[in-house]
Design a protein around this motif. Structure first.
Motif, PDB file in Angstrom:
ATOM      1  N   LEU A 231       0.938  -1.139  -0.096  1.00 61.14           N
ATOM      2  CA  LEU A 231      -0.145   0.027   0.120  1.00 61.14           C
ATOM      3  C   LEU A 231       1.045   1.184   0.186  1.00 61.14           C
ATOM      4  O   LEU A 231       0.530   2.269  -0.718  1.00 61.14           O
ATOM      5  N   ALA A 232       1.959   1.166   0.940  1.00 59.12           N
ATOM      6  CA  ALA A 232       2.815   2.507   0.946  1.00 59.12           C
ATOM      7  C   ALA A 232       3.454   2.439  -0.469  1.00 59.12           C
ATOM      8  O   ALA A 232       3.716   3.740  -1.156  1.00 59.12           O
ATOM      9  N   ILE A 233       3.631   1.607  -1.311  1.00 61.89           N
ATOM     10  CA  ILE A 233       4.602   1.400  -2.280  1.00 61.89           C
ATOM     11  C   ILE A 233       3.651   2.143  -3.570  1.00 61.89           C
ATOM     12  O   ILE A 233       3.893   2.998  -4.425  1.00 61.89           O
ATOM     13  N   GLY A 234       2.324   1.638  -3.392  1.00 66.19           N
ATOM     14  CA  GLY A 234       1.158   2.146  -4.196  1.00 66.19           C
ATOM     15  C   GLY A 234       0.900   3.774  -4.243  1.00 66.19           C
ATOM     16  O   GLY A 234       0.776   4.187  -4.992  1.00 66.19           O
ATOM     17  N   TYR A 235       1.232   4.099  -2.782  1.00 68.34           N
ATOM     18  CA  TYR A 235       0.754   5.591  -2.581  1.00 68.34           C
ATOM     19  C   TYR A 235       1.885   6.328  -3.314  1.00 68.34           C
ATOM     20  O   TYR A 235       1.456   7.518  -3.528  1.00 68.34           O
ATOM     21  N   PHE A 236       2.954   5.984  -3.064  1.00 67.41           N
ATOM     22  CA  PHE A 236       4.160   6.702  -3.707  1.00 67.41           C
ATOM     23  C   PHE A 236       4.084   6.465  -5.142  1.00 67.41           C
ATOM     24  O   PHE A 236       5.295   6.986  -5.806  1.00 67.41           O
ATOM     25  N   ASP A 237       3.372   5.564  -5.824  1.00 69.33           N
ATOM     26  CA  ASP A 237       3.394   5.313  -7.048  1.00 69.33           C
ATOM     27  C   ASP A 237       4.826   4.711  -7.494  1.00 69.33           C
ATOM     28  O   ASP A 237       5.571   5.246  -8.414  1.00 69.33           O
ATOM     29  N   LEU A 238       5.650   3.969  -6.959  1.00 63.69           N
ATOM     30  CA  LEU A 238       6.797   3.582  -7.156  1.00 63.69           C
ATOM     31  C   LEU A 238       6.722   1.857  -7.555  1.00 63.69           C
ATOM     32  O   LEU A 238       7.811   1.296  -7.503  1.00 63.69           O
ATOM     33  N   SER A 239       5.569   1.447  -8.056  1.00 63.64           N
ATOM     34  CA  SER A 239       5.349  -0.073  -8.158  1.00 63.64           C
ATOM     35  C   SER A 239       6.222  -0.431  -9.438  1.00 63.64           C
ATOM     36  O   SER A 239       6.436  -1.605  -9.473  1.00 63.64           O
ATOM     37  N   ASP A 240       6.717   0.539 -10.097  1.00 67.52           N
ATOM     38  CA  ASP A 240       7.519   0.082 -11.448  1.00 67.52           C
ATOM     39  C   ASP A 240       8.941  -0.216 -11.101  1.00 67.52           C
ATOM     40  O   ASP A 240       9.740  -0.647 -11.678  1.00 67.52           O
ATOM     41  N   GLU A 241       9.372   0.563 -10.083  1.00 66.26           N
ATOM     42  CA  GLU A 241      10.671   0.608  -9.231  1.00 66.26           C
ATOM     43  C   GLU A 241      10.925  -0.309  -8.026  1.00 66.26           C
ATOM     44  O   GLU A 241      12.120  -0.880  -8.002  1.00 66.26           O
ATOM     45  N   VAL A 242       9.915  -0.573  -7.204  1.00 68.41           N
ATOM     46  CA  VAL A 242      10.000  -1.316  -5.952  1.00 68.41           C
ATOM     47  C   VAL A 242       8.760  -2.494  -5.962  1.00 68.41           C
ATOM     48  O   VAL A 242       7.867  -2.100  -6.275  1.00 68.41           O
ATOM     49  N   SER A 243       9.097  -3.476  -5.833  1.00 64.64           N
ATOM     50  CA  SER A 243       8.131  -4.474  -5.787  1.00 64.64           C
ATOM     51  C   SER A 243       8.320  -5.413  -4.561  1.00 64.64           C
ATOM     52  O   SER A 243       9.427  -5.747  -4.122  1.00 64.64           O
ATOM     53  N   MET A 244       7.283  -6.092  -4.096  1.00 61.97           N
ATOM     54  CA  MET A 244       7.243  -6.973  -2.954  1.00 61.97           C
ATOM     55  C   MET A 244       6.469  -8.051  -3.237  1.00 61.97           C
ATOM     56  O   MET A 244       5.174  -8.233  -2.884  1.00 61.97           O
ATOM     57  N   PRO A 245       6.752  -9.249  -4.197  1.00 54.33           N
ATOM     58  CA  PRO A 245       5.938 -10.292  -4.466  1.00 54.33           C
ATOM     59  C   PRO A 245       5.729 -11.056  -3.208  1.00 54.33           C
ATOM     60  O   PRO A 245       6.606 -11.304  -2.490  1.00 54.33           O
ATOM     61  N   LEU A 246       4.530 -11.506  -3.228  1.00 52.59           N
ATOM     62  CA  LEU A 246       3.936 -12.263  -1.938  1.00 52.59           C
ATOM     63  C   LEU A 246       4.777 -13.732  -1.999  1.00 52.59           C
ATOM     64  O   LEU A 246       5.044 -13.970  -0.526  1.00 52.59           O
ATOM     65  N   ALA A 247       5.120 -14.233  -3.038  1.00 53.60           N
ATOM     66  CA  ALA A 247       5.752 -15.411  -2.847  1.00 53.60           C
ATOM     67  C   ALA A 247       7.270 -15.389  -2.233  1.00 53.60           C
ATOM     68  O   ALA A 247       7.674 -16.139  -1.514  1.00 53.60           O
ATOM     69  N   GLU A 248       7.941 -14.229  -2.368  1.00 55.49           N
ATOM     70  CA  GLU A 248       9.245 -13.984  -1.946  1.00 55.49           C
ATOM     71  C   GLU A 248       8.943 -13.570  -0.426  1.00 55.49           C
ATOM     72  O   GLU A 248       9.825 -14.078   0.521  1.00 55.49           O
ATOM     73  N   VAL A 249       7.859 -13.112   0.099  1.00 56.27           N
ATOM     74  CA  VAL A 249       7.662 -12.429   1.460  1.00 56.27           C
ATOM     75  C   VAL A 249       7.114 -13.962   2.310  1.00 56.27           C
ATOM     76  O   VAL A 249       7.890 -14.212   3.236  1.00 56.27           O
ATOM     77  N   VAL A 250       6.467 -14.914   1.748  1.00 57.51           N
ATOM     78  CA  VAL A 250       6.072 -16.263   2.204  1.00 57.51           C
ATOM     79  C   VAL A 250       7.422 -16.943   2.489  1.00 57.51           C
ATOM     80  O   VAL A 250       7.594 -17.514   3.813  1.00 57.51           O
ATOM     81  N   LYS A 251       8.381 -16.875   1.525  1.00 59.35           N
ATOM     82  CA  LYS A 251       9.681 -17.590   1.671  1.00 59.35           C
ATOM     83  C   LYS A 251      10.189 -17.088   2.782  1.00 59.35           C
ATOM     84  O   LYS A 251      10.950 -17.600   3.356  1.00 59.35           O
ATOM     85  N   VAL A 252      10.648 -15.795   2.773  1.00 60.67           N
ATOM     86  CA  VAL A 252      11.145 -15.321   3.854  1.00 60.67           C
ATOM     87  C   VAL A 252      10.553 -15.376   5.125  1.00 60.67           C
ATOM     88  O   VAL A 252      11.272 -15.816   6.137  1.00 60.67           O
ATOM     89  N   PHE A 253       9.323 -15.470   5.373  1.00 58.85           N
ATOM     90  CA  PHE A 253       8.707 -15.946   6.651  1.00 58.85           C
ATOM     91  C   PHE A 253       8.961 -17.418   7.072  1.00 58.85           C
ATOM     92  O   PHE A 253       9.194 -17.981   8.219  1.00 58.85           O
ATOM     93  N   ALA A 254       8.976 -18.120   6.042  1.00 57.24           N
ATOM     94  CA  ALA A 254       9.429 -19.534   6.239  1.00 57.24           C
ATOM     95  C   ALA A 254      10.770 -19.995   6.574  1.00 57.24           C
ATOM     96  O   ALA A 254      10.824 -20.498   7.635  1.00 57.24           O
ATOM     97  N   LEU A 255      11.646 -18.983   5.986  1.00 51.69           N
ATOM     98  CA  LEU A 255      12.968 -19.205   6.552  1.00 51.69           C
ATOM     99  C   LEU A 255      12.996 -18.279   7.977  1.00 51.69           C
ATOM    100  O   LEU A 255      13.828 -18.968   8.813  1.00 51.69           O
ATOM    101  N   ILE A 256      12.261 -17.369   8.659  1.00 50.59           N
ATOM    102  CA  ILE A 256      12.142 -17.032   9.845  1.00 50.59           C
ATOM    103  C   ILE A 256      11.497 -18.081  10.762  1.00 50.59           C
ATOM    104  O   ILE A 256      11.985 -18.275  11.890  1.00 50.59           O
TER     105      ILE A 256
END
Length: 291
Positions: A119-144
């Protein structure tokens, strides 16, 4: 920030910290929700809803640059850290409640952290430059969650060893966070003064507001003081290492990690000062009741 520190040191650091959390946990910590539902629900509502809203208002009010603004919201979305348990213990909070909240919020954050950050990335309209794919986040939390699970198994199978390791792991966690903070600030040495000028005030206000909200809101709805102190530190002491990890390894933007790094520097003295203030207030209140 040095790539070896980012690619190797940061995951190891996070694993050690989460292993330390696991050494404090038992299945009873998750079952305790039913014993203190009001304290848990109020603290989680503050952590997951109220705090991100306050942080967003702060970002807009102070007109932070986009990447630093995203970093602030990422920090706000991060669950409480293991250091919250230590502060709660020092200032007579309900440490069992801290452990319960950290465990539950670390799991809930699998969903809420990417939602708030996106939502923060969308608010600042930076989705073309910064992305947070859900699959990567799930992988991070699995490692955590894996080192947390290992820590819980170790505590169950070797409680004596877990007890002996508690203090060394806490010290290691603090040292690791300090190294990460210094590493990030060294890597951004040319911009450090500018970053501190832009985000330092926001971090101080956010930290203090988090601590105060975490105490005042539970007390306003009838949560006892010991649990309110625990809630205060759980909400006010975020897992800065996780925020740094996501900024560096998922979002791949060192500047987004800066608010968490600055927070990592300022959090300890601010939380300690708040702990002294609130514990004296509680003690004075108790004395007046018994007099």
């Amino acid at each position: 920030m040095d790539s070896a520190l980012t690619e190797i040191g940061l995951p190891i650091a996070l694993a050690i910290i989460m292993f330390g959390l696991g050494l404090d946990l038992t299945p009873a910590d998750f079952r305790r929700v039913g014993q203190h539902p009001k304290a848990v629900v109020v603290a989680l509502a503050c952590q997951l809803v109220l705090l991100p809203a306050i942080c967003f208002g702060l970002v807009v009010l102070l007109d932070l640059p986009p990447l630093l603004g995203i970093g602030m919201l990422l920090l706000a979305a991060s669950p409480g850290g293991t250091t919250a348990n230590l502060f709660s213990h020092l200032f007579r909070g309900d440490v069992a409640l801290n452990i319960t909240l950290t465990a539950i919020n670390s799991i809930i954050a699998i969903a809420t952290l990417p939602i708030i950050t996106n939502l923060a990335i969308g608010y600042f309209d930076l989705s073309d430059e910064v992305s947070m794919p859900l699959a990567e986040v799930v992988k991070v939390f699995a490692l955590i969650l894996l080192p947390v699970g290992i820590g819980m198994v170790v505590r169950d199978r070797a409680p004596g060893f877990a007890a002996r390791m508690d203090k060394p792991v806490r010290i290691a966690s603090a040292v690791i966070l300090a190294v990460l903070v210094l590493g990030i600030l060294a890597g951004e040495a040319e911009n450090v003064g500018d970053y501190l000028a832009k985000v330092g005030l926001a971090v101080v206000i956010f930290c203090l507001v988090s601590l105060v909200v975490g105490f005042v809101v539970p007390r306003a709805v009838g949560v006892v003081e010991k649990q309110a102190i625990a809630s205060s530190f759980e909400i006010g002491v975020h897992n800065a290492t996780l925020a740094i990890f996501v900024a560096e390894n998922v979002l791949d933007e060192p500047e987004i990690a800066v608010p968490a790094a600055v927070y990592g520097l300022l959090m300890f003295p601010l939380a300690a000062l708040w702990g002294m203030f609130v514990s004296r207030r509680v003690a004075a209140s108790s004395a007046s009741v018994t007099a």
